[in-house]
Design a protein around this motif. Sequence first.
Motif, PDB file in Angstrom:
ATOM      1  N   ASN A 236       0.836  -1.193   0.000  1.00 31.75           N
ATOM      2  CA  ASN A 236       0.000   0.000   0.000  1.00 31.75           C
ATOM      3  C   ASN A 236       0.875   1.248   0.000  1.00 31.75           C
ATOM      4  N   VAL A 238       2.473   4.680   1.150  1.00 30.24           N
ATOM      5  CA  VAL A 238       2.643   5.188   2.511  1.00 30.24           C
ATOM      6  C   VAL A 238       1.543   6.208   2.791  1.00 30.24           C
ATOM      7  N   SER A 242       2.041  10.411   6.957  1.00 30.21           N
ATOM      8  CA  SER A 242       3.435  10.082   7.296  1.00 30.21           C
ATOM      9  C   SER A 242       4.444  10.978   6.596  1.00 30.21           C
ATOM     10  N   MET A 243       3.973  11.960   5.802  1.00 26.94           N
ATOM     11  CA  MET A 243       4.878  12.754   4.976  1.00 26.94           C
ATOM     12  C   MET A 243       4.773  14.241   5.318  1.00 26.94           C
ATOM     13  N   ARG A 319       6.898  10.227   9.109  1.00 27.22           N
ATOM     14  CA  ARG A 319       8.067   9.348   8.996  1.00 27.22           C
ATOM     15  C   ARG A 319       9.009   9.797   7.879  1.00 27.22           C
ATOM     16  N   TRP A 320       8.489  10.585   6.943  1.00 28.48           N
ATOM     17  CA  TRP A 320       9.250  10.993   5.765  1.00 28.48           C
ATOM     18  C   TRP A 320       9.246  12.507   5.628  1.00 28.48           C
ATOM     19  N   ARG A 336       4.301   8.442  -2.835  1.00 27.27           N
ATOM     20  CA  ARG A 336       3.759   7.541  -1.810  1.00 27.27           C
ATOM     21  C   ARG A 336       3.936   6.082  -2.223  1.00 27.27           C
ATOM     22  N   LEU A 339       7.794   5.134  -1.917  1.00 29.66           N
ATOM     23  CA  LEU A 339       8.283   4.986  -0.546  1.00 29.66           C
ATOM     24  C   LEU A 339       7.749   3.734   0.136  1.00 29.66           C
ATOM     25  N   SER A 340       6.762   3.073  -0.472  1.00 30.95           N
ATOM     26  CA  SER A 340       6.278   1.811   0.099  1.00 30.95           C
ATOM     27  C   SER A 340       7.357   0.732   0.071  1.00 30.95           C
ATOM     28  N   GLN A 343      12.083   1.473   4.312  1.00 27.92           N
ATOM     29  CA  GLN A 343      11.767   1.511   5.739  1.00 27.92           C
ATOM     30  C   GLN A 343      12.192   2.846   6.349  1.00 27.92           C
ATOM     31  N   PRO A 344      11.257   3.612   6.896  1.00 27.75           N
ATOM     32  CA  PRO A 344      11.615   4.925   7.453  1.00 27.75           C
ATOM     33  C   PRO A 344      12.235   4.863   8.842  1.00 27.75           C
ATOM     34  N   SER A 377      14.284   9.960   5.590  1.00 26.48           N
ATOM     35  CA  SER A 377      13.529   9.453   6.732  1.00 26.48           C
ATOM     36  C   SER A 377      13.705  10.426   7.892  1.00 26.48           C
TER      37      SER A 377
END
Length: 476
Positions: A236, A238, A242-243, A319-320, A336, A339-340, A343-344, A377
Amino acid sequence: MKVSRQGRVWKSALILAFILPSIAVRGLVTRDVVIVVLSQGDPYHASLAQNLRSSIQQQAHEANQVVPIVHLTHEDFPHPGVWTVVPLLSQLYTIHGSNSSWLIFCEGHTTIDLFQMLELLNKYSPTEELFIGHALRDREATIIHHFAFSNDPLQFRYPHFASGFAMSQALLKKIAYRLDCGDHPDMDFSIDPSHELALYIWENGKGPELTHASQLCLRNHPQCASYPLEFHACGNPVAKESMYFAVKTCSKYHKDRIPVVKHTWAKYVLHIGFYSESKDASIPTIDLGVPNTEHGHCGKTMAMLKHIAMIAPSLQDVRWVVIADDDTILSVARLRQLLSCFQPSKPFAIGERYGYNVQRSPQGYNYITGGGGMVFSMATVRQITGSTYCKCPSDSTPDDMFLGICLARLGITITHSPLFHQARPLDYAPEYLNPQLPVSFHKHWMVDPLRVYEKWFSKVDQQMEADYLAQKHVEL
């Protein structure tokens, strides 16, 4: 029974019809080639390269052939400029110059049909200086190629790395000799290794031009010896939450560039800050207290990262961190999806990789060119802002280059993605862009940024936003 002369001729012809193809295929065997995968060490890219190596090995095993040597450069050749190929060539000649006919280079997301590749290379002689690939040509002189061949950019061919390219043993020998004599590429900056390698091999007309081979494909079809895999998300996308997007601007561009950002990709983000040297409540901007400089912007970019680290406790889901220029044109949806695959929770930085002095020296360094966007990250942002290694020499020091030095000092390897672009779409060969799903472009110069966004990014951003809103509605 007596066979007529005509019968003997037909019989001989039938025998030759069966024998000659097998002779042609057997002219080159798996042990005659060495495959060099221009790989990267992060888990996602390393996995792609390892899968490619396994595929090649399996093809050889299934045909009861010797498994060819396959080098993954992130494992076998630790050099900051390995992605430019030139620093590899002397060492490859030392190892393989006397025991191979061809070197095949490709990227981690390349697919290779081993026996189609042998059939292709069998048409050529390894004793001739040959450079074979899928030829790209510029339509106009471009900054990413140092405006080479400005009178006629179409005259020069360079290979599409992800489609694979090959060097004969004779060409490798010649290049190794040149390098051993100190004849290195005469450039400080590495931008597009495919064009720069072709220029070095061509040697102002003294060396071979690229031989085009359509079997080294841009997309898969039945006759392909190799082709690049299209990017697919690893799960999925991100989460939007998370951004955090940090847009670097200045008062000079508040009224013309920022409206473009707001009317295009910024509509699809939740967390965004516009960082400037002055307050503007209409945007609003975040005044960093750092004066604007015409070039470099190291002071401003470091102040941005420190501000983000400071507000991080109030952005607990982030996270990003994406650093973009005010003339960066990007797709939030594509970013998005990309970045899936990463790992952040660990130090990580991704964007379009450039290099400084990496072709001539192991002391050179790589950096993410800023215009196409830099993604870190949050763990990386904390390391940068908390380190004594990352203090700008001056406010006007080139920020992207200094961040490259900083990351190298911190032991954080830059991850390259060809989906980020430092320049405009028209600065790239159409054949290079068309198989891609780009994440970004850069600059408004002599283009309409709204049209660029509409052509390349609008549809995918709209669709992902519709999916996001539908999911939110279900949750309610």
